[in-house]
Design a protein around this motif. Structure first.
Motif, PDB file in Angstrom:
ATOM      1  N   ARG A   1     -81.030 -13.201  50.270  1.00 15.76           N
ATOM      2  CA  ARG A   1     -80.387 -13.768  51.631  1.00 15.76           C
ATOM      3  C   ARG A   1     -79.021 -14.525  51.367  1.00 15.76           C
ATOM      4  O   ARG A   1     -77.993 -14.399  51.870  1.00 15.76           O
ATOM      5  CB  ARG A   1     -81.304 -14.957  52.126  1.00 15.76           C
ATOM      6  CG  ARG A   1     -80.726 -15.581  53.373  1.00 15.76           C
ATOM      7  CD  ARG A   1     -81.488 -16.320  54.104  1.00 15.76           C
ATOM      8  NE  ARG A   1     -81.151 -16.703  55.361  1.00 15.76           N
ATOM      9  CZ  ARG A   1     -80.543 -18.079  55.560  1.00 15.76           C
ATOM     10  NH1 ARG A   1     -80.723 -19.050  54.651  1.00 15.76           N
ATOM     11  NH2 ARG A   1     -79.914 -18.565  56.796  1.00 15.76           N
ATOM     12  N   GLY A   2     -79.005 -15.267  50.150  1.00 20.21           N
ATOM     13  CA  GLY A   2     -77.601 -15.907  49.626  1.00 20.21           C
ATOM     14  C   GLY A   2     -76.649 -14.934  49.309  1.00 20.21           C
ATOM     15  O   GLY A   2     -75.551 -15.104  49.547  1.00 20.21           O
TER      16      GLY A   2
ATOM     17  N   ARG B   1     -59.465 -19.196  49.226  1.00 19.84           N
ATOM     18  CA  ARG B   1     -60.119 -18.968  50.770  1.00 19.84           C
ATOM     19  C   ARG B   1     -61.276 -18.389  50.334  1.00 19.84           C
ATOM     20  O   ARG B   1     -62.471 -18.714  51.154  1.00 19.84           O
ATOM     21  CB  ARG B   1     -59.229 -17.928  51.248  1.00 19.84           C
ATOM     22  CG  ARG B   1     -57.576 -18.364  51.769  1.00 19.84           C
ATOM     23  CD  ARG B   1     -57.112 -17.436  52.718  1.00 19.84           C
ATOM     24  NE  ARG B   1     -56.926 -16.083  52.112  1.00 19.84           N
ATOM     25  CZ  ARG B   1     -55.923 -15.905  51.450  1.00 19.84           C
ATOM     26  NH1 ARG B   1     -54.489 -16.600  51.471  1.00 19.84           N
ATOM     27  NH2 ARG B   1     -55.569 -14.567  51.145  1.00 19.84           N
ATOM     28  N   SER B   2     -61.544 -17.512  49.433  1.00 16.64           N
ATOM     29  CA  SER B   2     -62.871 -17.010  49.114  1.00 16.64           C
ATOM     30  C   SER B   2     -63.856 -18.005  48.423  1.00 16.64           C
ATOM     31  O   SER B   2     -65.061 -18.080  48.756  1.00 16.64           O
ATOM     32  CB  SER B   2     -62.848 -15.973  48.062  1.00 16.64           C
ATOM     33  OG  SER B   2     -62.493 -16.086  46.892  1.00 16.64           O
ATOM     34  N   GLU B   3     -63.153 -18.883  47.783  1.00 21.04           N
ATOM     35  CA  GLU B   3     -64.297 -20.032  47.308  1.00 21.04           C
ATOM     36  C   GLU B   3     -64.519 -20.972  48.374  1.00 21.04           C
ATOM     37  O   GLU B   3     -65.700 -21.395  48.515  1.00 21.04           O
ATOM     38  CB  GLU B   3     -63.568 -20.887  46.447  1.00 21.04           C
ATOM     39  CG  GLU B   3     -63.531 -20.306  44.981  1.00 21.04           C
ATOM     40  CD  GLU B   3     -62.676 -21.162  43.893  1.00 21.04           C
ATOM     41  OE1 GLU B   3     -62.812 -20.863  42.674  1.00 21.04           O
ATOM     42  OE2 GLU B   3     -61.712 -22.008  44.314  1.00 21.04           O
TER      43      GLU B   3
ATOM     44  N   ALA C   1     -71.600 -12.456  50.732  1.00 22.01           N
ATOM     45  CA  ALA C   1     -70.937 -10.949  50.703  1.00 22.01           C
ATOM     46  C   ALA C   1     -70.253 -10.980  52.107  1.00 22.01           C
ATOM     47  O   ALA C   1     -69.318 -10.460  52.096  1.00 22.01           O
ATOM     48  CB  ALA C   1     -71.898  -9.959  50.441  1.00 22.01           C
ATOM     49  N   GLU C   2     -71.050 -11.154  53.013  1.00 25.96           N
ATOM     50  CA  GLU C   2     -70.368 -11.453  54.454  1.00 25.96           C
ATOM     51  C   GLU C   2     -69.177 -12.257  54.793  1.00 25.96           C
ATOM     52  O   GLU C   2     -68.189 -11.922  55.121  1.00 25.96           O
ATOM     53  CB  GLU C   2     -71.287 -11.707  55.400  1.00 25.96           C
ATOM     54  CG  GLU C   2     -70.932 -11.746  56.804  1.00 25.96           C
ATOM     55  CD  GLU C   2     -72.392 -11.983  57.962  1.00 25.96           C
ATOM     56  OE1 GLU C   2     -71.740 -12.615  58.946  1.00 25.96           O
ATOM     57  OE2 GLU C   2     -73.188 -11.739  57.749  1.00 25.96           O
ATOM     58  N   ALA C   3     -69.437 -13.516  53.944  1.00 29.00           N
ATOM     59  CA  ALA C   3     -68.096 -14.316  54.139  1.00 29.00           C
ATOM     60  C   ALA C   3     -66.897 -13.860  52.995  1.00 29.00           C
ATOM     61  O   ALA C   3     -65.725 -13.958  53.502  1.00 29.00           O
ATOM     62  CB  ALA C   3     -68.760 -15.814  53.284  1.00 29.00           C
ATOM     63  N   LEU C   4     -67.385 -13.164  51.974  1.00 26.06           N
ATOM     64  CA  LEU C   4     -66.362 -12.373  51.194  1.00 26.06           C
ATOM     65  C   LEU C   4     -65.480 -11.379  51.829  1.00 26.06           C
ATOM     66  O   LEU C   4     -64.177 -11.230  51.865  1.00 26.06           O
ATOM     67  CB  LEU C   4     -66.634 -12.307  49.821  1.00 26.06           C
ATOM     68  CG  LEU C   4     -67.017 -13.525  48.893  1.00 26.06           C
ATOM     69  CD1 LEU C   4     -67.625 -12.977  47.865  1.00 26.06           C
ATOM     70  CD2 LEU C   4     -65.996 -14.342  48.676  1.00 26.06           C
TER      71      LEU C   4
ATOM     72  N   CYS D   1     -68.487 -21.310  49.528  1.00 30.04           N
ATOM     73  CA  CYS D   1     -69.256 -22.503  49.869  1.00 30.04           C
ATOM     74  C   CYS D   1     -69.721 -22.737  51.077  1.00 30.04           C
ATOM     75  O   CYS D   1     -70.782 -23.145  51.421  1.00 30.04           O
ATOM     76  CB  CYS D   1     -68.029 -23.732  49.559  1.00 30.04           C
ATOM     77  SG  CYS D   1     -67.863 -23.955  47.703  1.00 30.04           S
ATOM     78  N   ALA D   2     -69.109 -22.354  52.122  1.00 29.77           N
ATOM     79  CA  ALA D   2     -69.678 -22.351  53.662  1.00 29.77           C
ATOM     80  C   ALA D   2     -70.934 -21.384  53.678  1.00 29.77           C
ATOM     81  O   ALA D   2     -71.899 -22.034  54.360  1.00 29.77           O
ATOM     82  CB  ALA D   2     -68.717 -21.842  54.588  1.00 29.77           C
ATOM     83  N   ALA D   3     -71.036 -20.283  52.872  1.00 31.81           N
ATOM     84  CA  ALA D   3     -72.137 -19.319  53.176  1.00 31.81           C
ATOM     85  C   ALA D   3     -73.325 -20.177  52.332  1.00 31.81           C
ATOM     86  O   ALA D   3     -74.510 -20.065  52.652  1.00 31.81           O
ATOM     87  CB  ALA D   3     -71.759 -18.027  52.414  1.00 31.81           C
ATOM     88  N   ASN D   4     -73.051 -20.872  51.196  1.00 34.30           N
ATOM     89  CA  ASN D   4     -74.076 -21.388  50.510  1.00 34.30           C
ATOM     90  C   ASN D   4     -74.638 -22.699  51.119  1.00 34.30           C
ATOM     91  O   ASN D   4     -75.680 -22.900  51.115  1.00 34.30           O
ATOM     92  CB  ASN D   4     -73.710 -21.754  49.027  1.00 34.30           C
ATOM     93  CG  ASN D   4     -73.691 -20.759  48.147  1.00 34.30           C
ATOM     94  OD1 ASN D   4     -74.934 -20.331  47.785  1.00 34.30           O
ATOM     95  ND2 ASN D   4     -72.774 -19.787  47.638  1.00 34.30           N
TER      96      ASN D   4
END
Length: 146
Positions: free
Chosen positions: A23-24, A109-111, A29-32, A115-118
């Motif tokens: 899930r993580g 931006r990817s970090e 992956a979706e956020a990136l 972080c938002a995904a986590n």
């Protein structure tokens, strides 16, 4: 026969950790992807930032990525203008990899996105639970902090 299919398997910590990890990974992956990156792009950009200028072979070892796969990732990143490969001043037979200014902006931006995904992954936990959970994950993962 148990009421829940696979109840014995689904009660194993290893199975639950695997599901949480899947899930993580999907959330990150979706956020990136929204930032135009894949997981390995993000990993390699982060390592290049931390190690640059870094010999390509050393970079591959640091992220534990097969040299052929690393070349593909670096080709993608270089084509996007995020990294440069130049002859290593210490050994001109080797390539040294560094971030470009756009690479540093993309990584930032990817970090933020990762972080938002986590945060979304850990949203069911309180701040204190997150802290305890992270400490426990570090203990059982065989990794160390920092």
């Amino acid at each position: 026969m148990s009421e829940t299919p696979l109840a014995a398997i689904r009660s194993l910590p290893s199975w639950l950790l695997g599901r949480a990890a899947a899930r993580g990974r999907a959330l990150v992956a979706e956020a990136l992807a929204a930032e135009g990156l894949k997981m390995w792009h993000h990993v390699v950009l982060s390592a290049v930032r931390d190690l640059a200028p870094v010999a390509q072979a050393d970079l591959g070892r640091s992220v534990q990525l097969d040299p052929k796969d690393l070349v593909g990732v670096l080709n993608d990143l270089q084509a996007a203008g995020l990294v440069v490969r130049e002859p290593d001043p210490a050994d001109r037979r080797k390539n040294a990899v560094s971030l470009t200014a756009e690479g540093a902006r993309s990584l930032a931006r990817s970090e933020t996105a990762a972080c938002a995904a986590n945060d979304e992954l850990l949203a069911p936990l309180s701040a204190a639970e997150r802290d305890r959970f992270m400490k426990m994950l570090i203990r059982i993962s065989g990794t160390t902090e920092g």
